[in-house]
Design a protein around this motif. Structure first.
Motif, short mmCIF file in Angstrom:
data_model
loop_
_atom_site.label_atom_id
_atom_site.label_comp_id
_atom_site.label_asym_id
_atom_site.label_seq_id
_atom_site.Cartn_x
_atom_site.Cartn_y
_atom_site.Cartn_z
N GLN A 38 6.80 -12.98 13.90
CA GLN A 38 5.52 -13.58 14.33
C GLN A 38 4.79 -12.24 13.42
O GLN A 38 4.76 -11.70 12.18
CB GLN A 38 5.03 -13.21 15.41
CG GLN A 38 5.16 -11.32 15.96
CD GLN A 38 6.27 -11.17 16.51
OE1 GLN A 38 7.57 -11.49 16.60
NE2 GLN A 38 6.21 -10.60 18.03
N LYS A 39 3.38 -13.13 12.84
CA LYS A 39 2.41 -12.89 11.84
C LYS A 39 2.18 -10.99 11.48
O LYS A 39 1.90 -10.23 11.31
CB LYS A 39 1.21 -14.30 11.18
CG LYS A 39 1.99 -14.31 10.75
CD LYS A 39 1.08 -15.62 10.08
CE LYS A 39 0.99 -17.19 9.82
NZ LYS A 39 -0.36 -17.77 9.29
N THR A 40 2.12 -10.72 13.17
CA THR A 40 1.61 -10.19 13.65
C THR A 40 1.97 -8.58 13.31
O THR A 40 2.21 -7.64 12.35
CB THR A 40 1.32 -9.05 15.03
OG1 THR A 40 0.03 -10.68 16.04
CG2 THR A 40 1.20 -7.71 15.60
N LYS A 385 9.48 -29.55 19.25
CA LYS A 385 9.28 -30.63 18.87
C LYS A 385 8.64 -31.01 18.10
O LYS A 385 8.65 -32.00 16.85
CB LYS A 385 8.68 -32.48 19.92
CG LYS A 385 9.51 -31.98 21.49
CD LYS A 385 10.34 -32.67 21.76
CE LYS A 385 10.63 -32.26 23.14
NZ LYS A 385 12.17 -32.30 22.61
N ALA A 386 7.19 -30.61 17.54
CA ALA A 386 7.53 -30.10 15.64
C ALA A 386 6.41 -29.10 15.60
O ALA A 386 7.21 -28.16 16.58
CB ALA A 386 6.31 -31.53 16.14
N VAL A 387 6.80 -28.17 14.03
CA VAL A 387 6.50 -27.43 13.69
C VAL A 387 5.29 -27.74 12.51
O VAL A 387 5.25 -28.95 12.09
CB VAL A 387 7.76 -26.73 12.90
CG1 VAL A 387 9.00 -26.27 14.04
CG2 VAL A 387 8.28 -27.84 12.25
N THR A 489 7.09 -7.63 20.79
CA THR A 489 7.19 -8.16 22.30
C THR A 489 7.52 -9.31 21.92
O THR A 489 7.91 -9.79 22.44
CB THR A 489 8.07 -7.00 23.51
OG1 THR A 489 6.86 -6.96 23.82
CG2 THR A 489 8.53 -5.73 23.00
N HIS A 490 6.03 -9.94 21.97
CA HIS A 490 6.00 -11.12 22.52
C HIS A 490 5.06 -11.83 21.40
O HIS A 490 4.73 -11.15 19.95
CB HIS A 490 4.32 -10.94 23.67
CG HIS A 490 4.78 -9.84 24.77
ND1 HIS A 490 3.68 -9.56 25.77
CD2 HIS A 490 6.27 -10.27 24.92
CE1 HIS A 490 4.33 -8.94 26.97
NE2 HIS A 490 5.79 -9.80 26.59
N LEU A 491 4.70 -13.12 21.31
CA LEU A 491 4.79 -13.76 20.79
C LEU A 491 3.27 -13.63 20.29
O LEU A 491 2.31 -13.82 20.80
CB LEU A 491 5.37 -15.53 20.57
CG LEU A 491 6.35 -15.54 20.57
CD1 LEU A 491 6.57 -17.31 21.34
CD2 LEU A 491 6.99 -16.13 18.86
N ASP A 496 0.60 -19.22 19.07
CA ASP A 496 -0.20 -19.88 19.67
C ASP A 496 -1.22 -20.71 19.24
O ASP A 496 -1.24 -22.31 20.23
CB ASP A 496 -1.34 -18.90 21.01
CG ASP A 496 -0.40 -18.14 22.15
OD1 ASP A 496 0.63 -18.12 22.14
OD2 ASP A 496 -0.92 -16.53 22.31
N MET A 497 -1.82 -19.79 17.77
CA MET A 497 -2.51 -20.65 17.50
C MET A 497 -1.85 -22.03 16.80
O MET A 497 -2.22 -23.63 16.87
CB MET A 497 -2.98 -20.64 16.29
CG MET A 497 -4.16 -20.90 15.61
SD MET A 497 -6.46 -21.67 16.91
CE MET A 497 -6.59 -22.65 15.17
N SER A 498 -1.30 -22.28 16.42
CA SER A 498 -0.16 -23.14 15.96
C SER A 498 0.39 -23.87 16.77
O SER A 498 0.61 -25.44 16.89
CB SER A 498 1.02 -22.69 14.76
OG SER A 498 1.96 -23.79 14.49
N THR A 499 0.70 -23.59 18.11
CA THR A 499 1.36 -24.87 18.99
C THR A 499 0.12 -25.56 19.61
O THR A 499 0.59 -26.62 20.50
CB THR A 499 1.64 -23.41 20.10
OG1 THR A 499 3.05 -23.16 20.16
CG2 THR A 499 2.49 -24.53 21.86
#
Length: 532
Positions: A38-40, A385-387, A489-491, A496-499
């Motif tokens: 993840q970016k962080t 289902k999408a990325v 440890t977390h997304l 979240d923004m991408s989703t």
């Protein structure tokens, strides 16, 4: 002698491996790896180190993988002037991998800056360049397996084959007079430990009897079914035949070093035996092509029963080193195989092939290695289902498949046996290089049966432990933490923004008419205003 260790990376994550060991006579690092996922986490690569590079005397490098070696060029550029001790196999691989990493960063930053210019955003600079990477290679010094080498005054180290990768090592370290009764304090850093019966590598080796062991736990929560080389090939053959039936591309995001060479060996062998359809195998990774040459040069140290030269010269195998050669693959429509880096789909040419094929139900994506949390490969593995790739939304219609028999890491049971064979472990076992669930599962597997629960430790990023006390003592580091433990440890919000963007697009596309779409948009605007 006081001895401390700071977990500067690979604590509750599989990336960014880096441990700072300090005594009164000096400081040294075990690994200096790039953060991925993840970016962080990846933003840590751009920030200052949690130590002054000029204060580091030596780096002990376990192996060449970028999550262990990938920040060495930045370390050297920012003032490190000491030695980087590594096996000859590791040095030969790093001579290609580090400049390749610098080149990828330069090209990705160039692409990002073009987008930033169009959006009126400031330019960014790469973590380091190809030139920085080539300069860092001058600091490498070769070491032999199973021979002592001085690290800093009062500290020596010995490298043992870890069975993970060409040149990989577990590193035994002794600190003079820092143990009980004035004896040496003995520590073992596992590096990454290979599984039983790995295709090209010997079984891992290491001595016994330590005060401390720092052990990886990548697959601490997984147990693989017992398999043989022939069963592994047959599993691969089944996946290839299914992909051929669909008459599209078989995309294999592969780690350029070792995983790729193992796949080539088995794919070519299966084609020669007529067990899978003959088809072109494109090795579309300059790094993997160069790494394959390194494997040729070190063939005598690998499995003597495998004729690497013959298999790597197969007419089925095609090397596409230039960008134009890579682009030409996109003109193919029938069944063909593309092996391209990166293995977690986070960078490199595989992303272009995924943009070309992910939406197509004739395509197959075969994941063959660990996919870290927050990577594109992990999202595909989890069934999204999408990325979003390079800002574009791509629907996932391709078949997403995974086989684990090519993993370079021991599973939970194999790691437990490896740790048990290191006993007695007198003071503490640190579990690192694994996600939170994997480390917790590894600790549960070990507790009391192999190591007393009181001697098991699960450090978080930037924890510092005093090691010269009868048991490890955690030093207060709350003010020194670069990230809160949960941020590791977390997304993060980027995920979240991408989703959210994908979900909004899906909801609007599924609306009955323009009026219904307008209602959704007004509600979203109202929610934004209320949040502001």
């Amino acid at each position: 002698m006081s001895v401390t260790v700071r977990f500067c990376g690979a604590a509750r994550t599989v990336t960014g491996s880096c441990y700072l060991l300090e005594t009164k006579s000096g400081r040294f690092l075990i690994d200096c790896g790039l953060f991925q996922g993840q970016k962080t986490l990846k933003e840590l690569n751009y920030r200052t180190f949690p130590f002054r590079p000029a204060d580091i005397d030596t780096v002990l490098l376990t192996h060449a993988h970028i999550d262990h070696s990938g920040l060495l060029p930045k370390l050297v550029r920012e003032g490190f002037g000491g030695r980087i001790l590594a096996t000859r196999g590791t040095i030969d691989l790093c001579s290609w991998m580090l400049p390749d990493s610098g080149g990828i960063q330069e090209s990705e930053v160039a692409f990002l800056n073009r987008r930033n210019a169009a959006r009126g955003r400031p330019e960014v600079t790469p973590i380091y360049t190809q030139a920085d990477a080539k300069a860092a290679l001058q600091s490498f010094q070769p070491v032999d397996y199973e021979k002592w080498v001085d690290v800093i005054p009062g500290v020596r180290a010995r490298y043992w084959n870890a069975g993970h990768l060409l040149g990989s090592a577990s590193i035994e370290i002794e600190f003079d007079g820092a143990g009980a009764g004035g004896q040496p304090l003995r520590l073992l850093a596992s590096g990454d430990v290979g599984p039983d019966a790995k295709l090209l590598q010997p079984d891992p080796r290491a001595p016994t009897g330590f005060d401390y062991v720092i052990s990886e736990a990548t697959y601490g929560d997984r147990i693989r079914a017992v398999t043989t080389p022939e069963e592994r090939r047959q599993r691969l053959a089944s996946e290839v035949r299914d992909a051929a039936t669909a008459r599209g591309a078989l995309l294999i995001p592969a780690f350029a070093v070792e995983r790729t060479q193992e796949l080539i060996v088995d794919l070519v062998d299966l084609m020669e035996r007529g067990e899978i359809p003959a088809a072109p195998i494109f090795l579309d990774s300059p790094l993997a092509i160069h790494a394959t040459e390194v494997f040729r040069e070190h063939a005598e140290s690998l499995d003597a029963d495998i004729d690497l030269n013959r298999l790597f010269n197969s007419p089925h195998l095609r090397f596409t080193e230039t960008v134009d050669e890579s682009k030409a693959i996109a003109k193919l429509t029938g069944f063909h195989i593309i092996i391209a880096a990166s293995g977690m789909c986070d960078a490199g040419r595989i992303r272009h092939h995924l943009k070309r094929w992910l939406w197509n139900n004739r395509a197959t994506v075969l994941l063959v290695g660990f996919q870290a949390n927050g990577t594109l490969g992990r999202f595909l593995q989890d069934g999204v289902k999408a990325v979003r790739i390079q800002g574009d939304e791509i629907k996932v219609a391709a078949r997403i498949r995974m086989i684990d028999e090519y993993s370079g890491h021991a599973d939970g049971a194999e790691m437990a046996r490896w740790i048990a064979a290191r006993r007695p472990i007198q003071r503490g076992l640190f579990l690192v290089h694994g996600e939170e669930e994997a480390i917790a599962a590894m600790a549960e597997r070990l507790a009391e049966r192999i190591v007393p629960a009181a001697k098991l430790f699960q450090p978080v990023l930037d924890d510092i432990y005093e090691l010269s006390t009868p048991e490890p003592a955690l030093v207060d580091v709350a003010r020194r933490r670069r990230l809160a433990p949960e941020a590791v440890t977390h997304l993060d919000w980027h995920n979240d923004m991408s989703t959210l963007v994908l979900d909004i697009n899906d909801r609007i596309a599924a609306a009955a008419d323009d009026r219904a779409r307008g209602v959704i948009i007004r509600r979203l605007r109202r929610a934004l205003e209320e949040a502001g």
